[in-house]
Design an enzyme around this catalytic site. Structure first.
Site, PDB file in Angstrom:
ATOM      1  N   HIS A 130       0.897  -1.122   0.088  1.00  0.00           N
ATOM      2  CA  HIS A 130      -0.104  -0.027  -0.115  1.00  0.00           C
ATOM      3  C   HIS A 130       0.803   1.088   0.074  1.00  0.00           C
ATOM      4  O   HIS A 130       2.107   1.297   0.599  1.00  0.00           O
ATOM      5  CB  HIS A 130      -0.865  -0.105   1.214  1.00  0.00           C
ATOM      6  N   GLN A 210      -4.013  -4.940   7.251  1.00  0.00           N
ATOM      7  CA  GLN A 210      -5.075  -5.873   6.848  1.00  0.00           C
ATOM      8  C   GLN A 210      -5.318  -7.137   7.719  1.00  0.00           C
ATOM      9  O   GLN A 210      -6.423  -7.735   7.541  1.00  0.00           O
ATOM     10  CB  GLN A 210      -5.112  -6.015   5.427  1.00  0.00           C
ATOM     11  N   LYS A 233     -10.078  -0.218  10.738  1.00  0.00           N
ATOM     12  CA  LYS A 233     -10.353  -1.451   9.859  1.00  0.00           C
ATOM     13  C   LYS A 233     -10.802  -2.478  10.472  1.00  0.00           C
ATOM     14  O   LYS A 233     -10.923  -3.552  10.187  1.00  0.00           O
ATOM     15  CB  LYS A 233      -9.094  -1.564   9.003  1.00  0.00           C
ATOM     16  N   CYS A 372      -4.701   2.548  -3.552  1.00  0.00           N
ATOM     17  CA  CYS A 372      -3.542   2.812  -3.029  1.00  0.00           C
ATOM     18  C   CYS A 372      -2.368   2.019  -3.264  1.00  0.00           C
ATOM     19  O   CYS A 372      -1.668   1.971  -2.578  1.00  0.00           O
ATOM     20  CB  CYS A 372      -3.604   3.329  -1.615  1.00  0.00           C
TER      21      CYS A 372
END
Lengths: 415, 153
Positions: A130, A210, A233, A372
């Site tokens: 990212h 993530q 997230k 991104c």
């Protein structure tokens, strides 16, 4: 359905906890929220915790000699302790509150990077990063003259770790890589990469943005030197993130931002920095967001992070199956069993933004673009892709709604 | 599910331009050329103009790749530009471009619609000099070309 086993959790039960998931869009389309890799939604317990703090327990932390400040400070530090347990960090002072994963990585680049890197040194990242784990290193390279090198990916969307020994040299000072690709969904072998980095004498930074929402993130099992992730997230409010750093490293690093809280003493001539973790928490921190993160962690642990991971993988497998039936779908990344709740794809002959636009008309929210990760898309040979990303509150019926929306897109474009 | 809803953005005339665009290709005797992109979605459009001695657009062509909206709007714009004087093209506003497109667009998709308009405005100031296309440095691909990463993001 890929598996006849009972699902590891009951998504419909948890959906009741998320007020936004009962939204109806465009008059009559129930919201199908499949953009969880961008940000998740908030359960009522997190929202209520925020309200409760603001209504009854809010003051600045670590400052006041008054009851309310003590209350706020206790809750804030309790959230730090919950986070420490969540990632199994040895020490509470190794858990730094930042503004997010981006803030955490920039902290390392500015503080550790500026103090330790010079021309000729190398930082190793991967082709699947990212921008948040790429641009700070490009910036550091501009300042220090060091070089950013890339671990390539294979055509299947895995890291090409056969290349790693050759890429690691005595010049390599840091290997900064993501635990889970935000585009491909690939789950990377964190332990193996950290070990190889250490053998080469380099430090290892893991971007866990993530992976933190999906399964175990054990910084001691990883043996990582730095770990960065974001609250938003994983059900928490935006504006708060975490930097885990090994205490010996953090101790030796100069402060990043200067201001209140991060000092031990200030004189007309200068300052002495505070001890950890305050040294890296200048100014008023994201107090209520951090407390919200603590509430989110309680909620996630109640469901069970392994259950969440297995359920998301089940949805990922289902998504591959039903999207395959739609026809004209090109998937990116490895097989579903190697992904963490992320399915990126293109639909033949239809631009990603047109796909997302039509899905939106059916209430289905996905991401379209380069997510991104422009260098990765260049490697994949596409300008943009679609990304559906799942969490424990998504249902098999929502995956079917995604597939129906894709069929509608094909009808519109006569494909 | 009906197809009623998509029709607001993907109206028949939009799809017609997308599938069978007007003057999509290279213009051989171009006098002005400029290329631009929208890094957010990777769309890129190159506008090629042939402006005659009377300062009138004789021909307008485009190449590039992108979403339905950026390509359909480019096609509509090429049609609209031909016959206009340079002053008229310069006076052609973004609002007029959105009107030309007709279908209603959300603010994010307006950027797609305005890409070719933005490039065409710049093309007026990008004459081809001694056979060198200052605005056409990068190869401009067909359907399957790779991404062209801009410097704007």
């Amino acid at each position: 359905m890929a598996s006849t086993d009972a699902p590891p959790l009951d998504a419909n039960r948890y959906r009741q906890d998320f007020p936004i998931l009962s939204s109806v869009l465009h008059g009559d389309q129930p919201l199908v929220y499949l953009d969880n890799a961008a940000t998740t939604q908030r359960p009522r317990c997190v929202i209520e915790k925020i309200v409760e703090v603001y209504e009854r327990q809010y003051a600045n932390v670590h400052r006041g000699i008054h009851w309310l400040s003590d209350q706020s400070t206790d809750l804030f530090e309790e959230a730090r302790e919950k986070t420490r347990r969540f990632i199994n960090a040895p020490l509470r002072e190794e858990v730094i509150f930042t503004t997010g994963a981006t803030g955490a990585i920039n902290l390392v680049a500015r503080s550790w990077g500026d103090a330790n890197l010079q021309a000729g040194d190398e930082i190793l990242v991967t082709e699947m990063e990212h921008h948040s784990n790429l641009v700070p290193w490009h910036q550091l390279a501009e300042r220090s003259g060091c070089r950013v090198k890339f671990i390539p990916i294979t055509d299947e969307g895995r890291l090409d770790l056969e290349q790693l020994p050759a890429l690691l040299t005595e010049k390599t000072k840091l290997v900064a890589f993501t635990a889970v690709s935000n585009v491909l969904g690939t789950i990377n072998p964190v332990v193996e990469i950290v070990e190889q980095a250490h053998q080469a004498g380099a430090l290892a930074l893991v971007d866990a943005a993530q992976s933190a929402p999906h399964g175990r993130n054990d910084v001691q099992a990883w043996n990582a030197d730095f770990v960065a992730f974001s609250g938003h997230k994983m059900l928490a409010p935006s504006g708060v993130g975490i930097l885990y750093g090994r205490a010996s490293l953090l101790d030796a690093m100069p402060p990043f931002l200067g201001g209140g809280s991060m000092i031990h003493r200030v004189t007309m001539d200068g300052f002495e920095p505070a001890e950890l973790p305050a040294k890296f928490e200048a100014g008023t921190p994201p107090i209520v967001s951090a407390i919200g993160l603590g509430a989110a962690i309680d909620y996630l642990e109640d469901i069970g992070v392994d259950n969440i991971h297995h359920y998301a993988q089940m949805l990922t497998q289902q998504a591959h199956d039903v999207l395959e039936e739609v026809g004209g779908v090109r998937f990116f990344g490895p097989p579903p069993a190697e992904k963490a709740g992320i399915v990126s794809f293109t639909l033949e002959g239809i631009h990603a933004h047109d796909v997302a636009q039509i899905l939106d008309q059916y209430g289905v929210a996905i991401r379209a673009g380069h997510h991104c990760a422009m260098p990765l898309h260049k490697r994949l040979g596409v300008a943009a892709s679609n990304r559906a990303s799942f969490y424990f509150y998504n249902t098999p019926e929502e995956i079917d709604a995604l597939a129906d929306g894709l069929r509608a897109a094909k009808r519109v474009f006569r494909r | 599910m009906s197809s009623r809803k998509e029709e607001e953005i993907y109206q028949e005339h939009v799809l017609d331009h997308f599938e069978d665009p007007y003057h999509r290709g290279e213009l051989e005797h171009r006098t002005h050329v400029h290329q631009g992109d929208n890094p957010l979605c990777g769309d890129q459009i190159c506008v090629q103009l042939k402006i005659d001695a009377d300062q009138r657009v004789q021909e307008a062509w485009f190449t590039g790749d992108g979403c339905c909206i950026s390509l359909a709007s480019a096609s509509m714009l090429m049609q609209a530009l031909e016959g206009k004087t340079v002053d008229e093209v310069r006076a052609f506003t973004a609002e007029e471009m959105l009107e030309l497109y007709q279908a209603r667009l959300t603010p994010n998709r307006q950027k797609c619609c305005l890409l070719s308009w933005r490039v065409s405005q710049a093309a007026l100031f990008s004459p081809v000099q001694d056979g060198v296309d200052s605005g056409n440095r990068e190869p401009v691909g067909g359907e399957q070309s790779g991404p062209h990463l801009g410097e704007e993001s």
